[in-house]
Design a protein around this motif. Structure first.
Motif, mmCIF file in Angstrom:
data_model
loop_
_atom_site.group_PDB
_atom_site.id
_atom_site.type_symbol
_atom_site.label_atom_id
_atom_site.label_comp_id
_atom_site.label_asym_id
_atom_site.label_seq_id
_atom_site.Cartn_x
_atom_site.Cartn_y
_atom_site.Cartn_z
ATOM 1 N N ASP A 110 -28.585 -6.704 15.478
ATOM 2 C CA ASP A 110 -28.460 -5.253 15.377
ATOM 3 C C ASP A 110 -26.998 -4.852 15.256
ATOM 4 O OD1 ASP A 110 -31.169 -4.925 15.583
ATOM 5 O OD2 ASP A 110 -31.148 -4.417 17.712
ATOM 6 N N GLY A 111 -26.775 -3.731 14.603
ATOM 7 C CA GLY A 111 -25.435 -3.194 14.516
ATOM 8 C C GLY A 111 -24.986 -2.657 15.861
ATOM 9 N N VAL A 112 -23.688 -2.707 16.116
ATOM 10 C CA VAL A 112 -23.137 -2.206 17.373
ATOM 11 C C VAL A 112 -21.903 -1.356 17.070
ATOM 12 C CG1 VAL A 112 -22.032 -2.791 19.556
ATOM 13 C CG2 VAL A 112 -23.986 -4.126 18.759
ATOM 14 N N LEU A 113 -21.933 -0.137 17.575
ATOM 15 C CA LEU A 113 -20.795 0.779 17.505
ATOM 16 C C LEU A 113 -20.430 1.151 18.930
ATOM 17 C CD1 LEU A 113 -18.910 3.047 16.301
ATOM 18 C CD2 LEU A 113 -20.934 4.505 16.287
ATOM 19 N N GLY A 114 -19.177 0.927 19.306
ATOM 20 C CA GLY A 114 -18.723 1.293 20.643
ATOM 21 C C GLY A 114 -17.633 2.345 20.554
ATOM 22 N N VAL A 115 -17.749 3.383 21.373
ATOM 23 C CA VAL A 115 -16.723 4.428 21.414
ATOM 24 C C VAL A 115 -16.283 4.638 22.857
ATOM 25 C CG1 VAL A 115 -17.615 5.595 19.369
ATOM 26 C CG2 VAL A 115 -18.422 6.292 21.622
ATOM 27 N N ASP A 116 -15.044 5.105 23.016
ATOM 28 C CA ASP A 116 -14.587 5.424 24.364
ATOM 29 C C ASP A 116 -14.901 6.881 24.680
ATOM 30 O OD1 ASP A 116 -12.671 7.003 23.090
ATOM 31 O OD2 ASP A 116 -11.006 5.639 23.485
ATOM 32 N N GLN A 117 -14.464 7.343 25.841
ATOM 33 C CA GLN A 117 -14.788 8.693 26.288
ATOM 34 C C GLN A 117 -14.169 9.783 25.403
ATOM 35 O OE1 GLN A 117 -13.014 6.476 28.095
ATOM 36 N NE2 GLN A 117 -10.971 7.338 27.806
ATOM 37 N N ASP A 118 -13.225 9.392 24.530
ATOM 38 C CA ASP A 118 -12.585 10.345 23.623
ATOM 39 C C ASP A 118 -13.128 10.251 22.201
ATOM 40 O OD1 ASP A 118 -10.813 11.389 25.604
ATOM 41 O OD2 ASP A 118 -9.596 9.564 25.409
ATOM 42 N N HIS A 119 -14.285 9.615 22.051
ATOM 43 C CA HIS A 119 -14.976 9.506 20.755
ATOM 44 C C HIS A 119 -14.278 8.551 19.782
ATOM 45 C CE1 HIS A 119 -17.245 13.350 21.652
ATOM 46 N NE2 HIS A 119 -16.127 13.613 22.287
ATOM 47 N N ILE A 120 -13.384 7.691 20.268
ATOM 48 C CA ILE A 120 -12.665 6.769 19.393
ATOM 49 C C ILE A 120 -13.415 5.439 19.303
ATOM 50 C CG2 ILE A 120 -10.498 5.530 19.005
ATOM 51 C CD1 ILE A 120 -10.339 8.574 18.660
ATOM 52 N N ILE A 121 -13.579 4.937 18.091
ATOM 53 C CA ILE A 121 -14.317 3.689 17.883
ATOM 54 C C ILE A 121 -13.491 2.493 18.362
ATOM 55 C CG2 ILE A 121 -15.331 2.137 16.162
ATOM 56 C CD1 ILE A 121 -15.889 4.583 14.443
ATOM 57 N N ILE A 122 -14.083 1.701 19.249
ATOM 58 C CA ILE A 122 -13.397 0.528 19.788
ATOM 59 C C ILE A 122 -14.202 -0.763 19.596
ATOM 60 C CG2 ILE A 122 -12.065 1.839 21.483
ATOM 61 C CD1 ILE A 122 -14.090 1.048 23.599
ATOM 62 N N LEU A 123 -15.453 -0.642 19.118
ATOM 63 C CA LEU A 123 -16.281 -1.814 18.825
ATOM 64 C C LEU A 123 -17.019 -1.587 17.515
ATOM 65 C CD1 LEU A 123 -18.003 -2.536 22.281
ATOM 66 C CD2 LEU A 123 -16.091 -3.788 21.287
ATOM 67 N N TRP A 124 -17.111 -2.624 16.713
ATOM 68 C CA TRP A 124 -17.838 -2.536 15.435
ATOM 69 C C TRP A 124 -18.127 -3.963 15.001
ATOM 70 C CZ3 TRP A 124 -19.789 1.590 12.900
ATOM 71 C CH2 TRP A 124 -20.106 1.480 11.546
ATOM 72 N N ASN A 125 -19.389 -4.381 15.079
ATOM 73 C CA ASN A 125 -19.672 -5.800 14.843
ATOM 74 C C ASN A 125 -20.056 -6.101 13.392
ATOM 75 O OD1 ASN A 125 -22.307 -4.891 14.679
ATOM 76 N ND2 ASN A 125 -23.134 -6.370 16.121
ATOM 77 N N ARG A 126 -20.324 -7.373 13.117
ATOM 78 C CA ARG A 126 -20.629 -7.797 11.751
ATOM 79 C C ARG A 126 -21.890 -7.122 11.210
ATOM 80 N NH1 ARG A 126 -19.132 -13.171 13.624
ATOM 81 N NH2 ARG A 126 -17.158 -13.814 12.697
#
Length: 231
Positions: A24-40
């Motif tokens: 599955d795709g993974v998108l991670g954001v911090d508390q300020d809506h900034i993307i910090i994770l994005w997998n293959r």
């Protein structure tokens, strides 16, 4: 491997390792809506590379909408709001676009990972493509709306059709099995893979189904299958 920004929190690094090779795709954001994770898998599904999205506001990449067309990203992001209130974030279906501009429906489950302080957290969105399923449901709804009033798909009484009257009985067991896949929006290639038959054989089954039922298009077969709860 999940790419990350130059300065990486140990928690982010651990999450990156966990989700690096998930299907599955993974998108991670911090508390300020900034993307910090994005997998293959996210790269494969959405088309953007990690290098193109890392460090950017989620809304610039995601820009998602609900089924009703309401924009879900930005300052009023409901998952972020729920996380800040320490409330659970429920799974949902969203619509975004790939890098190439193709509409993409995703089912998203969300995990909130606490940070070193109450106001700090990482929100991990885990998603997979449900475009075919959603488009089939929407199309079926339109067909039922157009034809139901004429009695083509639905009884005027609104009651379920009697079991003995089902026209699907003319189909062989294998054809009924293929019809179930058609009703779920599966392609000939997908049906072939699921049933371990050739794509040509899957198409032949589809044509025989349409012929036996006196139909001209797959969408009519979908509507009929739903009418008789054959899905």
């Amino acid at each position: 491997m999940v790419h990350s920004m130059d300065t990486v929190h140990p928690m982010t690094s651990s999450l990156a390792e966990i989700f690096s090779n998930t299907a599955d795709g993974v998108l991670g954001v911090d508390q300020d809506h900034i993307i910090i994770l994005w997998n293959r898998a996210a790269e494969r599904l959405v088309g953007f590379t990690a290098a193109e999205v890392m460090g950017r506001p989620c809304a610039e990449v995601w820009a998602v909408k609900s089924r009703t067309g309401c924009r879900l990203c930005g300052e009023n992001c409901s998952p972020i709001t729920s996380a800040r209130k320490e409330e659970p974030v429920e799974g949902r279906e969203i619509m975004t676009h790939t890098k190439a501009g193709r509409p993409l429906w995703l089912h998203v489950s969300t995990i909130v990972v606490p940070g070193g302080a109450p106001s700090l957290f990482t929100m991990v969105h885990i998603f997979h493509d449900v475009t075919r399923q959603v488009e089939t449901e929407v199309l079926l709804g339109k067909v039922q709306s157009l034809l139901g009033s004429e009695g083509v798909l639905l009884d005027s009484s609104g009651m379920n059709p009697p079991e003995g009257a089902s026209p699907l009985k003319v189909l062989t067991p294998r054809e009924q099995e293929v019809l179930r896949f058609i009703a779920r929006g599966e392609s000939a290639k997908g049906i072939a893979k699921a049933l371990q038959i050739s794509t040509t054989t899957a198409r032949n089954h589809t044509q025989k189904i349409l012929s036996k039922l006196g139909l001209h298009a797959k969408v009519e077969a979908v509507a009929l299958a739903y009418r008789y709860k054959h899905f």
